[in-house]
Design an enzyme around this catalytic site. Structure first.
Site, mmCIF file in Angstrom:
data_model
loop_
_atom_site.group_PDB
_atom_site.id
_atom_site.type_symbol
_atom_site.label_atom_id
_atom_site.label_comp_id
_atom_site.label_asym_id
_atom_site.label_seq_id
_atom_site.Cartn_x
_atom_site.Cartn_y
_atom_site.Cartn_z
ATOM 1 N N GLY A 1 -0.053 -3.245 5.428
ATOM 2 C CA GLY A 1 -0.021 -4.603 5.950
ATOM 3 C C GLY A 1 -1.349 -5.312 5.787
ATOM 4 C CB THR B 1 -0.829 0.075 1.311
ATOM 5 O OG1 THR B 1 -1.549 -1.131 1.472
ATOM 6 C CG2 THR B 1 -1.785 1.250 1.308
HETATM 7 N N1 GLY Z 1 -3.277 -2.945 3.449
HETATM 8 C C1 GLY Z 1 -3.829 -3.211 2.199
HETATM 9 C C2 GLY Z 1 -4.792 -4.294 2.183
HETATM 10 O O1 GLY Z 1 -4.845 -5.109 3.102
HETATM 11 O O2 GLY Z 1 -5.528 -4.373 1.231
#
Ligand code: GLY
Length: 328
Positions: free
Chosen positions: A241, A189
Protein backbone atom coordinates in the site's frame (compact mmCIF):
# COMPACT_ATOMS: atom_id res chain seq x y z
CA UNK A 1 1.02 -35.05 14.75
CA UNK A 2 -0.52 -34.57 11.34
CA UNK A 3 -2.80 -31.55 11.20
CA UNK A 4 -6.01 -31.89 9.27
CA UNK A 5 -6.97 -29.17 6.83
CA UNK A 6 -9.95 -28.37 9.07
CA UNK A 7 -7.71 -27.88 12.09
CA UNK A 8 -5.32 -25.86 10.01
CA UNK A 9 -8.02 -23.49 8.84
CA UNK A 10 -9.26 -23.05 12.40
CA UNK A 11 -5.79 -22.39 13.65
CA UNK A 12 -4.97 -19.92 10.92
CA UNK A 13 -8.16 -17.92 11.41
CA UNK A 14 -9.45 -18.65 7.96
CA UNK A 15 -13.22 -18.68 7.99
CA UNK A 16 -13.79 -20.48 4.69
CA UNK A 17 -11.40 -21.83 2.11
CA UNK A 18 -12.18 -21.49 -1.56
CA UNK A 19 -12.15 -24.53 -3.81
CA UNK A 20 -10.01 -22.97 -6.52
CA UNK A 21 -6.72 -21.20 -6.26
CA UNK A 22 -8.12 -17.88 -7.41
CA UNK A 23 -11.34 -17.96 -5.42
CA UNK A 24 -11.41 -15.86 -2.28
CA UNK A 25 -12.03 -16.56 1.39
CA UNK A 26 -11.95 -14.25 4.40
CA UNK A 27 -9.63 -14.10 7.38
CA UNK A 28 -11.24 -13.32 10.72
CA UNK A 29 -9.90 -10.28 12.57
CA UNK A 30 -9.26 -12.12 15.81
CA UNK A 31 -8.34 -15.70 16.59
CA UNK A 32 -7.42 -17.83 19.60
CA UNK A 33 -3.83 -18.89 20.15
CA UNK A 34 -2.92 -21.92 18.08
CA UNK A 35 -2.59 -25.25 19.80
CA UNK A 36 -0.75 -28.36 18.72
CA UNK A 37 2.19 -28.67 16.39
CA UNK A 38 3.47 -25.63 14.54
CA UNK A 39 2.49 -25.50 10.87
CA UNK A 40 5.56 -25.83 8.70
CA UNK A 41 6.73 -25.39 6.09
CA UNK A 42 4.55 -22.47 5.07
CA UNK A 43 4.76 -19.56 2.65
CA UNK A 44 2.44 -16.59 2.35
CA UNK A 45 2.66 -13.58 0.07
CA UNK A 46 0.75 -10.52 -1.05
CA UNK A 47 -1.68 -10.17 -3.96
CA UNK A 48 -2.52 -12.53 -6.82
CA UNK A 49 1.09 -12.51 -7.98
CA UNK A 50 1.80 -14.36 -4.74
CA UNK A 51 0.46 -17.58 -6.28
CA UNK A 52 3.34 -17.97 -8.74
CA UNK A 53 5.83 -16.67 -6.20
CA UNK A 54 4.60 -19.16 -3.60
CA UNK A 55 5.08 -22.06 -6.02
CA UNK A 56 8.74 -21.14 -6.53
CA UNK A 57 9.22 -20.75 -2.78
CA UNK A 58 7.43 -24.03 -2.14
CA UNK A 59 9.90 -25.92 -4.34
CA UNK A 60 12.63 -24.82 -1.95
CA UNK A 61 10.65 -25.39 1.25
CA UNK A 62 9.23 -28.80 0.33
CA UNK A 63 12.74 -30.02 -0.48
CA UNK A 64 13.83 -29.08 3.04
CA UNK A 65 15.47 -25.82 1.97
CA UNK A 66 16.02 -22.72 4.02
CA UNK A 67 13.26 -20.08 4.33
CA UNK A 68 15.75 -17.43 3.22
CA UNK A 69 16.36 -19.25 -0.07
CA UNK A 70 12.63 -19.77 -0.48
CA UNK A 71 11.65 -16.12 -0.14
CA UNK A 72 14.39 -15.01 -2.51
CA UNK A 73 13.39 -17.60 -5.13
CA UNK A 74 9.74 -16.74 -4.63
CA UNK A 75 9.80 -12.99 -5.14
CA UNK A 76 12.18 -13.31 -8.08
CA UNK A 77 9.19 -14.67 -10.06
CA UNK A 78 7.22 -11.38 -10.21
CA UNK A 79 10.48 -9.43 -10.39
CA UNK A 80 11.26 -11.16 -13.67
CA UNK A 81 7.73 -11.00 -15.08
CA UNK A 82 7.35 -8.06 -17.51
CA UNK A 83 3.56 -8.23 -17.08
CA UNK A 84 3.74 -7.43 -13.36
CA UNK A 85 3.75 -3.65 -13.56
CA UNK A 86 4.57 -2.91 -9.93
CA UNK A 87 7.61 -5.13 -9.38
CA UNK A 88 10.96 -5.49 -11.13
CA UNK A 89 11.11 -5.73 -14.93
CA UNK A 90 8.13 -3.92 -16.44
CA UNK A 91 7.39 -1.93 -13.27
CA UNK A 92 5.82 1.51 -13.67
CA UNK A 93 8.47 4.22 -13.97
CA UNK A 94 8.72 7.41 -11.95
CA UNK A 95 7.55 10.77 -13.33
CA UNK A 96 10.83 11.10 -15.24
CA UNK A 97 10.20 7.81 -17.03
CA UNK A 98 12.84 5.92 -15.03
CA UNK A 99 12.14 2.56 -13.36
CA UNK A 100 13.63 2.53 -9.85
CA UNK A 101 13.33 -0.52 -7.62
CA UNK A 102 13.24 -1.07 -3.85
CA UNK A 103 13.71 -4.41 -2.08
CA UNK A 104 14.79 -6.00 1.17
CA UNK A 105 15.28 -9.40 2.74
CA UNK A 106 15.60 -10.59 6.36
CA UNK A 107 16.58 -13.96 7.80
CA UNK A 108 16.04 -15.96 10.98
CA UNK A 109 19.12 -14.48 12.63
CA UNK A 110 17.90 -10.91 12.26
CA UNK A 111 20.36 -10.28 9.47
CA UNK A 112 18.99 -8.05 6.73
CA UNK A 113 19.91 -6.38 3.46
CA UNK A 114 18.22 -3.73 1.38
CA UNK A 115 18.49 -1.70 -1.81
CA UNK A 116 16.54 1.40 -2.78
CA UNK A 117 16.18 3.53 -5.89
CA UNK A 118 18.08 0.87 -7.81
CA UNK A 119 18.02 1.23 -11.60
CA UNK A 120 18.57 -1.33 -14.35
CA UNK A 121 18.74 -4.53 -12.28
CA UNK A 122 15.91 -7.06 -12.71
CA UNK A 123 16.32 -8.79 -9.33
CA UNK A 124 16.82 -6.24 -6.56
CA UNK A 125 16.00 -8.84 -3.89
CA UNK A 126 19.12 -10.78 -4.84
CA UNK A 127 21.21 -7.62 -4.63
CA UNK A 128 19.68 -6.95 -1.21
CA UNK A 129 20.70 -10.45 -0.12
CA UNK A 130 24.27 -9.80 -1.21
CA UNK A 131 24.31 -6.49 0.68
CA UNK A 132 23.40 -8.58 3.73
CA UNK A 133 25.94 -11.31 3.05
CA UNK A 134 28.91 -9.50 1.54
CA UNK A 135 29.00 -6.07 3.16
CA UNK A 136 29.01 -4.75 6.72
CA UNK A 137 25.95 -2.65 5.80
CA UNK A 138 22.18 -3.05 5.66
CA UNK A 139 21.21 -0.69 2.85
CA UNK A 140 22.68 0.58 -0.41
CA UNK A 141 20.87 3.09 -2.61
CA UNK A 142 20.94 4.52 -6.12
CA UNK A 143 24.17 4.46 -8.09
CA UNK A 144 26.05 2.87 -5.20
CA UNK A 145 23.62 -0.03 -5.14
CA UNK A 146 23.89 -0.42 -8.91
CA UNK A 147 27.71 -0.33 -8.81
CA UNK A 148 27.65 -2.98 -6.08
CA UNK A 149 25.30 -5.14 -8.16
CA UNK A 150 27.49 -4.90 -11.26
CA UNK A 151 30.60 -5.67 -9.22
CA UNK A 152 28.83 -8.82 -8.07
CA UNK A 153 27.94 -10.03 -11.55
CA UNK A 154 24.52 -8.49 -12.21
CA UNK A 155 23.86 -7.05 -15.66
CA UNK A 156 22.32 -3.67 -16.33
CA UNK A 157 19.17 -4.00 -18.44
CA UNK A 158 16.42 -1.72 -19.68
CA UNK A 159 13.52 -2.31 -17.27
CA UNK A 160 11.08 0.03 -19.02
CA UNK A 161 8.79 -2.16 -21.12
CA UNK A 162 6.63 -0.73 -23.93
CA UNK A 163 3.49 -1.15 -21.80
CA UNK A 164 4.99 0.67 -18.83
CA UNK A 165 6.31 3.44 -21.07
CA UNK A 166 2.88 3.82 -22.67
CA UNK A 167 1.28 4.12 -19.22
CA UNK A 168 3.80 6.79 -18.28
CA UNK A 169 3.17 8.75 -21.50
CA UNK A 170 -0.58 8.61 -20.87
CA UNK A 171 -0.02 9.86 -17.32
CA UNK A 172 2.10 12.73 -18.66
CA UNK A 173 -0.49 13.66 -21.28
CA UNK A 174 -3.37 13.52 -18.82
CA UNK A 175 -1.47 15.09 -15.92
CA UNK A 176 -2.44 12.03 -13.88
CA UNK A 177 -2.73 11.88 -10.08
CA UNK A 178 0.29 12.37 -7.82
CA UNK A 179 -0.83 9.36 -5.79
CA UNK A 180 -2.07 6.47 -7.94
CA UNK A 181 -4.77 4.25 -6.44
CA UNK A 182 -3.41 1.02 -4.97
CA UNK A 183 -5.60 -2.05 -4.69
CA UNK A 184 -6.17 -5.46 -6.16
CA UNK A 185 -6.42 -4.08 -9.70
CA UNK A 186 -3.29 -2.01 -9.23
CA UNK A 187 -1.33 -3.73 -6.50
CA UNK A 188 2.06 -2.46 -5.62
CA UNK A 189 4.40 -4.79 -3.78
CA UNK A 190 5.14 -8.43 -3.25
CA UNK A 191 5.90 -9.18 0.35
CA UNK A 192 6.59 -12.81 1.27
CA UNK A 193 7.05 -14.63 4.59
CA UNK A 194 8.14 -18.25 4.93
CA UNK A 195 8.74 -20.84 7.64
CA UNK A 196 10.98 -23.76 6.73
CA UNK A 197 10.94 -27.33 8.00
CA UNK A 198 13.41 -26.38 10.74
CA UNK A 199 10.93 -23.77 11.97
CA UNK A 200 13.00 -20.77 10.89
CA UNK A 201 11.42 -17.65 9.42
CA UNK A 202 12.56 -15.31 6.67
CA UNK A 203 10.92 -12.59 4.61
CA UNK A 204 11.41 -10.55 1.45
CA UNK A 205 9.73 -7.54 -0.06
CA UNK A 206 10.22 -6.00 -3.52
CA UNK A 207 8.55 -3.30 -5.62
CA UNK A 208 8.95 -0.65 -8.28
CA UNK A 209 7.17 1.59 -5.79
CA UNK A 210 4.41 4.05 -6.42
CA UNK A 211 3.92 4.57 -10.14
CA UNK A 212 4.86 8.07 -11.35
CA UNK A 213 6.55 8.86 -8.02
CA UNK A 214 9.10 11.68 -7.74
CA UNK A 215 12.50 10.56 -8.92
CA UNK A 216 14.43 9.41 -5.85
CA UNK A 217 11.31 8.60 -3.81
CA UNK A 218 11.73 5.54 -1.60
CA UNK A 219 8.71 3.77 -0.10
CA UNK A 220 8.28 1.38 2.79
CA UNK A 221 9.32 -1.80 0.98
CA UNK A 222 13.12 -1.58 1.44
CA UNK A 223 12.90 -0.09 4.95
CA UNK A 224 13.49 -2.77 7.58
CA UNK A 225 10.69 -2.40 10.14
CA UNK A 226 8.38 -0.59 7.72
CA UNK A 227 7.86 -2.90 4.70
CA UNK A 228 9.23 -6.04 6.35
CA UNK A 229 10.28 -7.32 9.74
CA UNK A 230 11.17 -10.80 10.97
CA UNK A 231 11.94 -11.95 14.50
CA UNK A 232 12.47 -15.69 14.64
CA UNK A 233 11.25 -15.84 18.25
CA UNK A 234 7.95 -14.19 17.38
CA UNK A 235 7.04 -14.08 13.68
CA UNK A 236 7.21 -11.85 10.65
CA UNK A 237 5.20 -9.18 8.90
CA UNK A 238 5.16 -7.47 5.52
CA UNK A 239 3.13 -4.60 4.14
CA UNK A 240 1.66 -3.24 0.96
CA UNK A 241 0.00 0.00 0.00
CA UNK A 242 0.88 3.66 0.42
CA UNK A 243 4.42 3.40 1.72
CA UNK A 244 4.60 6.85 3.27
CA UNK A 245 1.82 5.90 5.72
CA UNK A 246 3.52 2.60 6.57
CA UNK A 247 6.87 4.32 7.22
CA UNK A 248 5.22 6.81 9.59
CA UNK A 249 3.90 3.93 11.70
CA UNK A 250 7.02 1.71 11.31
CA UNK A 251 4.29 -0.72 10.43
CA UNK A 252 5.84 -4.17 10.26
CA UNK A 253 7.94 -3.71 13.38
CA UNK A 254 4.73 -2.66 15.10
CA UNK A 255 2.94 -5.82 13.93
CA UNK A 256 5.73 -8.07 15.18
CA UNK A 257 5.89 -6.25 18.53
CA UNK A 258 2.12 -6.65 18.93
CA UNK A 259 2.50 -10.38 18.27
CA UNK A 260 5.29 -10.45 20.86
CA UNK A 261 2.78 -9.04 23.34
CA UNK A 262 0.54 -12.04 22.65
CA UNK A 263 -1.77 -10.84 19.90
CA UNK A 264 -2.57 -13.15 17.02
CA UNK A 265 -1.23 -12.17 13.58
CA UNK A 266 -4.74 -11.15 12.51
CA UNK A 267 -5.27 -8.94 15.57
CA UNK A 268 -1.76 -7.45 15.33
CA UNK A 269 -2.37 -6.51 11.68
CA UNK A 270 -5.72 -4.96 12.58
CA UNK A 271 -4.16 -2.92 15.41
CA UNK A 272 -1.37 -1.73 13.10
CA UNK A 273 -3.91 -0.63 10.48
CA UNK A 274 -5.72 1.31 13.20
CA UNK A 275 -2.43 2.97 14.12
CA UNK A 276 -1.93 3.98 10.47
CA UNK A 277 -5.49 5.32 10.40
CA UNK A 278 -4.91 7.31 13.58
CA UNK A 279 -1.76 8.92 12.20
CA UNK A 280 -3.02 9.72 8.69
CA UNK A 281 -6.02 12.06 8.43
CA UNK A 282 -6.31 11.16 4.72
CA UNK A 283 -6.61 7.44 5.50
CA UNK A 284 -9.85 7.03 3.54
CA UNK A 285 -7.94 7.95 0.37
CA UNK A 286 -5.16 5.39 0.77
CA UNK A 287 -4.74 1.65 0.98
CA UNK A 288 -2.43 -0.03 3.48
CA UNK A 289 -2.39 -3.77 4.18
CA UNK A 290 -0.39 -5.89 6.59
CA UNK A 291 0.23 -9.63 6.34
CA UNK A 292 1.78 -11.56 9.23
CA UNK A 293 2.67 -15.02 10.42
CA UNK A 294 3.73 -16.15 13.87
CA UNK A 295 6.23 -18.91 14.51
CA UNK A 296 3.37 -21.36 15.10
CA UNK A 297 2.33 -20.85 11.50
CA UNK A 298 -0.78 -18.84 12.29
CA UNK A 299 -1.47 -16.33 9.49
CA UNK A 300 -3.41 -13.07 9.58
CA UNK A 301 -3.94 -9.92 7.55
CA UNK A 302 -5.84 -6.66 7.69
CA UNK A 303 -6.17 -3.60 5.44
CA UNK A 304 -7.84 -0.21 5.27
CA UNK A 305 -10.04 -0.73 2.21
CA UNK A 306 -11.48 -3.91 0.71
CA UNK A 307 -9.31 -5.39 -2.03
CA UNK A 308 -6.08 -6.57 -0.42
CA UNK A 309 -5.60 -10.31 -0.84
CA UNK A 310 -2.83 -12.80 -0.20
CA UNK A 311 -1.77 -16.28 -1.27
CA UNK A 312 -1.07 -19.08 1.22
CA UNK A 313 0.70 -22.39 0.59
CA UNK A 314 1.34 -25.13 3.14
CA UNK A 315 1.47 -28.91 2.97
CA UNK A 316 -2.25 -28.88 3.82
CA UNK A 317 -3.43 -25.83 1.91
CA UNK A 318 -2.81 -25.77 -1.82
CA UNK A 319 -1.92 -22.30 -3.01
CA UNK A 320 -5.13 -20.42 -2.15
CA UNK A 321 -6.05 -16.74 -2.19
CA UNK A 322 -7.67 -15.09 0.82
CA UNK A 323 -9.24 -11.66 1.15
CA UNK A 324 -7.93 -9.63 4.08
CA UNK A 325 -10.60 -8.08 6.31
CA UNK A 326 -10.74 -4.29 6.05
CA UNK A 327 -11.62 -1.29 8.21
CA UNK A 328 -13.87 0.29 5.56
N1 GLY B 1 4.37 -0.10 -0.74
C1 GLY B 1 5.22 0.22 -1.78
C2 GLY B 1 5.55 1.63 -1.88
O1 GLY B 1 4.87 2.48 -1.32
O2 GLY B 1 6.51 1.93 -2.55
Amino acid sequence: MMTTRREFLKRTAVAAAAPSALAMACAEPSVPSPVGDPIRPLVVSTWNMGLGANEAAWEVLSAGGRALDAVEAGVRVPEGDPNEMTVGLGGFPDRDGIVTLDACIMDENGRCGSVAALEGIVHPVSVARLVMERTPHVMLVGKGAQDFAVANGFEIENLLTPDAEAAWRRWLAEQGPERPPINVENHDTIGMLAIDQAGNLSGACTTSGAGMKYHGRVGDSPIIGAGLYVDNEVGGATSTGWGEAVIRAVGCFLVVELMRQGHSPAKACEMAVDRVIAKNPDWRDIQVGFLAVNRQGEVGAFCIAPGFNYALRTSEVENVMFDAPSRI
